[in-house]
Design an enzyme around this catalytic site. Structure first.
Site, PDB file in Angstrom:
ATOM      1  N   ARG A   1       0.834  -1.262   0.202  1.00  0.00           N
ATOM      2  CA  ARG A   1      -0.127  -0.094  -0.251  1.00  0.00           C
ATOM      3  C   ARG A   1       1.037   1.285  -0.039  1.00  0.00           C
ATOM      4  O   ARG A   1       0.398   2.420  -0.037  1.00  0.00           O
ATOM      5  CB  ARG A   1      -1.088  -0.075   1.224  1.00  0.00           C
ATOM      6  CG  ARG A   1      -2.050  -0.955   1.214  1.00  0.00           C
ATOM      7  CD  ARG A   1      -3.041  -0.892   2.133  1.00  0.00           C
ATOM      8  NE  ARG A   1      -2.725  -1.500   3.520  1.00  0.00           N
ATOM      9  CZ  ARG A   1      -2.929  -1.183   4.608  1.00  0.00           C
ATOM     10  NH1 ARG A   1      -4.134  -0.397   4.743  1.00  0.00           N
ATOM     11  NH2 ARG A   1      -2.485  -1.911   5.557  1.00  0.00           N
ATOM     12  N   MET A   2       2.185   1.240   0.404  1.00  0.00           N
ATOM     13  CA  MET A   2       3.053   2.285  -0.003  1.00  0.00           C
ATOM     14  C   MET A   2       3.172   2.660  -1.178  1.00  0.00           C
ATOM     15  O   MET A   2       3.734   3.770  -1.700  1.00  0.00           O
ATOM     16  CB  MET A   2       4.526   1.995   0.564  1.00  0.00           C
ATOM     17  CG  MET A   2       4.337   1.632   2.205  1.00  0.00           C
ATOM     18  SD  MET A   2       4.023   3.127   3.220  1.00  0.00           S
ATOM     19  CE  MET A   2       5.308   4.311   2.781  1.00  0.00           C
TER      20      MET A   2
END
Length: 252
Positions: free
Chosen positions: A18-19
């Site tokens: 999700r980064m």
């Protein structure tokens, strides 16, 4: 109070999908330092005799970043959960007797004061497992601390495996623990992956300890912000902002 020998395991293997970045999550910077640096510094400040860092995604890059720092690196080649990650560290700790502090490489705001409080409580209560927890009105995504009506810890249930009632629990798991070394090294070998994620959850050591009538304690941290993990660019920005406010003395 006499301190027991202390070892540290830092979980730093995750990719951090999700980064939205190819860079290993723990190498993203907060206040100019890779997140992992903060956990390593904490381990040093509490005088850990051994610091084992579990790496995975971009393992060689992470190791190169922290070479010559007296760390023991072990590799989690498959991402099969936090219990599986700790299992990779087991060979490095088989000759160690004392307590093991488990830290997360993506929790850069954890304070030395909180870690010392966790360790002190673990020793004073003569616990086998002590877990650091906090309260949030809606701790979505985090494991919930299930207790008896008298307040005794029974187990930690992950979000995906929680019942409707369990999801209403506001006390959540930080992923930070202090555990008796002999119990930990035995218990991680007993963890099963019969859950929604098909992963080996480290949280299961709590239930294993309770089934054996061993002492399990939860230590509540006052400020939940301290123990929130970094999972998204937005989380990273919030941590950056809070670190700046801490450096200016605006918050603790």
């Amino acid at each position: 109070m006499k301190k027991n020998p202390l070892g540290v395991i830092i979980l730093a293997a995750g990719k951090g999908t999700r980064m939205k970045s190819e860079q290993a999550k723990v190498l993203h910077c907060v206040s100019g330092q890779p997140m992992l640096k903060y956990s390593i510094e904490l381990a040093r400040k509490i005088m850990a005799e051994k610091i084992v860092v579990v790496v995975g995604h971009q393992a060689e890059v992470v190791k190169a970043k922290f070479r010559d720092e007296g760390l023991i690196f072990v590799e989690q080649r498959e991402q099969l959960g936090t219990g599986h990650a700790v299992m990779q560290a087991r060979p490095q700790l088989e000759d160690f007797s004392g307590n093991i502090l488990i830290l997360c490489g993506d929790v850069p705001l954890l304070s030395l004061e909180t870690v010392r409080h966790l360790l002190d409580c673990h020793l004073e209560e003569k616990s086998v497992v002590t877990v650091l927890t906090a309260m949030l009105e809606n701790p979505f995504g985090y494991g919930r601390i299930v207790k008896t009506p008298a307040g005794e810890v029974l187990k930690i249930v992950e979000e995906r495996d929680a019942s409707i009632e369990e999801k209403k629990i506001k006390e959540f798991n930080s992923g930070i623990y202090c555990v008796d070394s002999s119990f930990l090294l035995q218990a991680v070998g007993e963890i099963k992956n019969d859950n929604a994620q098909k992963e080996y959850y480290l949280t299961d050591i709590v239930e294993i300890a309770c089934q054996r009538n061993l002492s399990v304690r939860a230590v509540l941290v006052e400020n939940a912000q301290e123990i929130l993990g970094i999972n998204t660019p937005e989380d990273l920005q919030r941590a950056e902002d809070r670190m700046m406010r801490i450096s200016r003395g605006e918050v603790r």
